[in-house]
Design a protein around this motif. Structure first.
Motif, short mmCIF file in Angstrom:
data_model
loop_
_atom_site.label_atom_id
_atom_site.label_comp_id
_atom_site.label_asym_id
_atom_site.label_seq_id
_atom_site.Cartn_x
_atom_site.Cartn_y
_atom_site.Cartn_z
N LEU A 1 -2.23 -9.97 -11.18
CA LEU A 1 -2.53 -8.61 -10.74
C LEU A 1 -2.30 -8.48 -9.23
N ALA A 2 -2.77 -9.43 -8.46
CA ALA A 2 -2.59 -9.41 -7.01
C ALA A 2 -1.10 -9.49 -6.66
N LYS A 3 -0.39 -10.34 -7.39
CA LYS A 3 1.07 -10.47 -7.16
C LYS A 3 1.78 -9.16 -7.52
N ALA A 4 1.40 -8.52 -8.61
CA ALA A 4 2.01 -7.26 -9.05
C ALA A 4 1.73 -6.15 -8.04
N MET A 5 0.51 -6.12 -7.51
CA MET A 5 0.16 -5.10 -6.50
C MET A 5 0.99 -5.31 -5.23
N HIS B 1 5.57 -3.62 -1.86
CA HIS B 1 6.89 -3.95 -1.28
C HIS B 1 7.96 -2.98 -1.77
N ASP B 2 7.98 -2.73 -3.06
CA ASP B 2 8.99 -1.84 -3.65
C ASP B 2 8.83 -0.40 -3.12
N LEU B 3 7.57 0.05 -3.00
CA LEU B 3 7.34 1.40 -2.48
C LEU B 3 7.77 1.49 -1.02
#
Length: 99
Positions: free
Chosen positions: A10-14, A19-21
């Motif tokens: 979850l932390a990695k996905a956030m 980063h993507d945003l």
């Protein structure tokens, strides 16, 4: 406190989402700046076109003013009425006479 694999994911996905945003926002900002520059150029060109037309209108105004000045001004107050009331000239054997 230990983190579980799901919390780590979850932390990695956030972090990846952030980063993507940020990357997407950077590209959008670049696009906005490019369109803004094109907009300024287009508006400047529009001003130049209008200024050119204004110069043509000025030439026409000068031409009309010159015509008005060379004709001796506006028509006399009743000149059209006088012309309409006078009789046309008629050709006679000895010349032209008023009827």
């Amino acid at each position: 406190m230990t983190t579980t694999p799901k919390l780590q994911s979850l932390a990695k996905a956030m972090a990846m989402l952030e980063h993507d945003l940020e990357d997407g926002a950077g590209r959008l900002l670049t696009k906005i700046e490019a369109v803004g520059a094109r907009g300024v150029a287009a508006i400047t060109k529009g001003h130049q076109k209008v200024d050119g037309k204004a110069a043509i209108v000025g030439e026409i105004e000068s031409y009309v003013a010159a015509l008005e000045g060379s004709n001796g001004g506006d028509p006399l107050d009743d000149s059209s009425t006088t012309s309409a009331q006078s009789q046309p000239e008629q050709l006679t054997v000895h010349g032209v006479s008023q009827a």
